[in-house]
Motif scaffolding. Sequence first.
Motif, PDB file in Angstrom:
ATOM      1  N   LYS A   1      39.328  48.935  24.683  1.00 13.34           N
ATOM      2  CA  LYS A   1      38.926  47.930  24.753  1.00 13.34           C
ATOM      3  C   LYS A   1      40.119  47.475  23.763  1.00 13.34           C
ATOM      4  N   ASP A   2      40.059  46.436  23.062  1.00 10.80           N
ATOM      5  CA  ASP A   2      40.872  46.066  22.192  1.00 10.80           C
ATOM      6  C   ASP A   2      40.742  46.766  20.390  1.00 10.80           C
ATOM      7  N   LYS A   3      40.959  47.941  21.054  1.00 10.40           N
ATOM      8  CA  LYS A   3      41.249  48.879  20.064  1.00 10.40           C
ATOM      9  C   LYS A   3      42.906  49.380  19.430  1.00 10.40           C
ATOM     10  N   GLU A   4      42.831  48.851  18.290  1.00  8.47           N
ATOM     11  CA  GLU A   4      44.506  49.483  17.720  1.00  8.47           C
ATOM     12  C   GLU A   4      44.838  50.926  17.936  1.00  8.47           C
ATOM     13  N   GLY A   5      43.482  51.731  17.195  1.00  7.37           N
ATOM     14  CA  GLY A   5      44.475  52.355  16.894  1.00  7.37           C
ATOM     15  C   GLY A   5      42.937  53.549  16.342  1.00  7.37           C
ATOM     16  N   GLY A   6      43.399  54.273  16.017  1.00  6.32           N
ATOM     17  CA  GLY A   6      42.731  55.778  15.603  1.00  6.32           C
ATOM     18  C   GLY A   6      42.767  55.971  13.812  1.00  6.32           C
ATOM     19  N   LEU A   7      41.318  55.695  13.059  1.00  2.00           N
ATOM     20  CA  LEU A   7      42.016  56.595  12.052  1.00  2.00           C
ATOM     21  C   LEU A   7      41.396  57.478  10.874  1.00  2.00           C
ATOM     22  N   ILE A   8      42.362  58.465  11.138  1.00  2.00           N
ATOM     23  CA  ILE A   8      42.357  59.674  10.027  1.00  2.00           C
ATOM     24  C   ILE A   8      41.605  59.432   8.359  1.00  2.00           C
ATOM     25  N   VAL A   9      40.755  59.307   8.431  1.00  3.86           N
ATOM     26  CA  VAL A   9      40.362  60.034   6.692  1.00  3.86           C
ATOM     27  C   VAL A   9      40.414  61.227   6.361  1.00  3.86           C
ATOM     28  N   ASP A  10      41.225  61.353   5.074  1.00  6.24           N
ATOM     29  CA  ASP A  10      42.053  62.700   4.909  1.00  6.24           C
ATOM     30  C   ASP A  10      41.500  63.281   3.190  1.00  6.24           C
ATOM     31  N   TYR A  11      40.004  64.234   3.010  1.00 11.36           N
ATOM     32  CA  TYR A  11      39.269  64.418   2.261  1.00 11.36           C
ATOM     33  C   TYR A  11      39.949  65.621   1.064  1.00 11.36           C
ATOM     34  N   VAL A  12      40.845  66.355   2.124  1.00 11.28           N
ATOM     35  CA  VAL A  12      41.737  67.349   2.049  1.00 11.28           C
ATOM     36  C   VAL A  12      42.836  67.974   1.817  1.00 11.28           C
ATOM     37  N   GLY A  13      44.020  66.588   1.765  1.00 11.87           N
ATOM     38  CA  GLY A  13      45.204  66.788   1.457  1.00 11.87           C
ATOM     39  C   GLY A  13      45.572  67.820   3.137  1.00 11.87           C
ATOM     40  N   ILE A  14      45.777  66.592   3.965  1.00 16.23           N
ATOM     41  CA  ILE A  14      46.465  67.312   5.625  1.00 16.23           C
ATOM     42  C   ILE A  14      47.942  66.874   5.905  1.00 16.23           C
ATOM     43  N   ALA A  15      48.191  65.873   4.831  1.00 18.50           N
ATOM     44  CA  ALA A  15      50.102  65.374   5.491  1.00 18.50           C
ATOM     45  C   ALA A  15      50.784  66.171   5.389  1.00 18.50           C
ATOM     46  N   SER A  16      50.680  67.457   5.009  1.00 22.55           N
ATOM     47  CA  SER A  16      51.466  67.837   4.601  1.00 22.55           C
ATOM     48  C   SER A  16      51.647  68.415   6.071  1.00 22.55           C
TER      49      SER A  16
END
Length: 382
Positions: free
Chosen positions: A227-242
């Motif tokens: 539908k009009d889903k803008e995108g998915g959201l990943i909510v990080d609790y263990v520091g996966i950014a790197s």
Amino acid sequence: MGYGCVLAYPRQWKIEVFGDYIDIYDMTQAVEDGATRPVYYESRVIHLKLDENTLALIDSTYDVLEQQSNPATIEKSKKMLGQMESVLGADATIDSLCKDIVEHYEKYRQNLLTGKAMIVAYSRGIAMKIYHKLLEIRPEWNEKIGVIMTGSNNDPEEWKEIIGTKAHKEELARKFKDNNDPMKIAIIVDMWLTGFDVPSLATMYIYKPMHGYNLMQAIARVNRVFKDKEGGLIVDYVGIASALKAAMNEYTARDRAKYGDMNISKVAYPKFKEKLQVCKDLIHGFDFSEFTNGTALQKGKLISGSVNFILGAKSPNKDDEVKDLYLKEALLLKQAHSLCSSLTNEQERHEAAYFEAVRAMIMKITFVGNGNKPLSLREINE
């Protein structure tokens, strides 16, 4: 704005197996073609109050995961993973994690699209701890959450009842794919991380160090079109950014340039503020300042007043230009807010709700002949 993931294998692997690309179909193209939606990132590691030693352990675990090539490294990995289990599975940490997930989900994700979300747990034992703690915090969530993971003959009896048989897992899969089913939150470990698609799924809470191909496959669970889903959201609790940045290096240069930064604080929130101001500009001269603290009746009048203002603002060159522009910008505002609502303040949330109510009413009025009914007083109040 963020990035979507469609490639099934790391780039270097594909080149080694199949030769260089004839025609690269990258994430950027997939998003532009409408095949996937962008994926965004929100860090909430700080909410768990992890100390520096724990964070250092998580970082070093990522390094070991990437180098499991000899017996010595594997043994080191086993030891570190055991430490991770005790640290991430500590009662106080699980308590902080689950309280934050409940708050984040109820405030910002529960009423988005169909409310479907996944929690990726570090291990089977931690998955069960999360399940029990969530039910302790919200006993009424009994039908709302389910645990999907492999079982073992050595599992405690109470685990077996929750994990269930193959038929039970298939039933949970059916329920999770059903947008109208009360099951909204799936707690998983490894199952469903690949090849399990629920288009309306828009939120993934990650409590498990992952890297490379496995990480990219996991976050692709939330990039399906719906539908009009803008995108998915990943909510990080263990520091996966790197680890995310490292995984991105396996993909095309255009992806890294365009979708290298999908942090909602740097991408979605600025876009939200931009579109909020655009909507304010489009009703410049109409005072809606009382909407925040007004009664239901006052709010209803302000919504209908703004609708009349927009519909009456005709361009001399094109009759519907102002209305069409508002519908477009208000939808972009709604989509941006769906990603970064946890960063917005109360005033911004009220204003976003106001412009969405105005958009919905204009849509009802404009397309009333297409099966839509005018907004009821209850809908206006909501």
